[in-house]
Design a protein around this motif. Structure first.
Motif, PDB file in Angstrom:
ATOM      1  N   UNK A  92      27.322  47.069  28.258  1.00  0.00           N
ATOM      2  CA  UNK A  92      27.361  48.516  28.061  1.00  0.00           C
ATOM      3  C   UNK A  92      25.936  49.031  28.228  1.00  0.00           C
ATOM      4  N   UNK A  93      25.781  50.038  29.076  1.00  0.00           N
ATOM      5  CA  UNK A  93      24.445  50.581  29.341  1.00  0.00           C
ATOM      6  C   UNK A  93      24.499  52.098  29.434  1.00  0.00           C
ATOM      7  N   UNK A  94      23.320  52.697  29.355  1.00  0.00           N
ATOM      8  CA  UNK A  94      23.215  54.153  29.394  1.00  0.00           C
ATOM      9  C   UNK A  94      23.606  54.710  30.755  1.00  0.00           C
ATOM     10  N   UNK A  95      23.456  53.911  31.785  1.00  0.00           N
ATOM     11  CA  UNK A  95      23.803  54.314  33.144  1.00  0.00           C
ATOM     12  C   UNK A  95      24.079  53.077  33.968  1.00  0.00           C
ATOM     13  N   UNK A  96      24.439  53.248  35.227  1.00  0.00           N
ATOM     14  CA  UNK A  96      24.712  52.089  36.082  1.00  0.00           C
ATOM     15  C   UNK A  96      23.488  51.188  36.213  1.00  0.00           C
TER      16      UNK A  96
END
Length: 79
Positions: free
Chosen positions: A54-58
């Motif tokens: 899971x990340x803030x963006x790609x």
């Protein structure tokens, strides 16, 4: 499977990693990927070879591949 964006804007991607066989392996992969900018959580499961990130963006897949390689395993690709 493509990346999924949740309602808070974070992105969840599941990767297939070969070579993990135990909890230590899971920890090594998780620790390396967790160091990538923007990553908020990593769950590696040795029995399935799946790593959920899971990340803030790609994320750049080559950066993820390099992190997995640093841990001593091989990134096959996205699930």
């Amino acid at each position: 499977m493509t990346a999924q964006t949740d309602t808070q804007g974070s992105v969840t991607v599941v990767y297939k990693v070969t070579g993990m066989s135990c909890g230590h392996c899971e920890g090594s992969v998780s620790a390396e990927i967790s160091q990538l900018p923007g990553v908020s959580s990593v769950k590696a499961v040795a029995s399935s070879g799946e790593v959920t990130v899971v990340s803030a963006g790609p994320l750049d897949e080559e950066a993820v591949r390099a992190a997995v390689d640093e841990a001593g395993f091989e990134l096959v690709g996205r699930v």
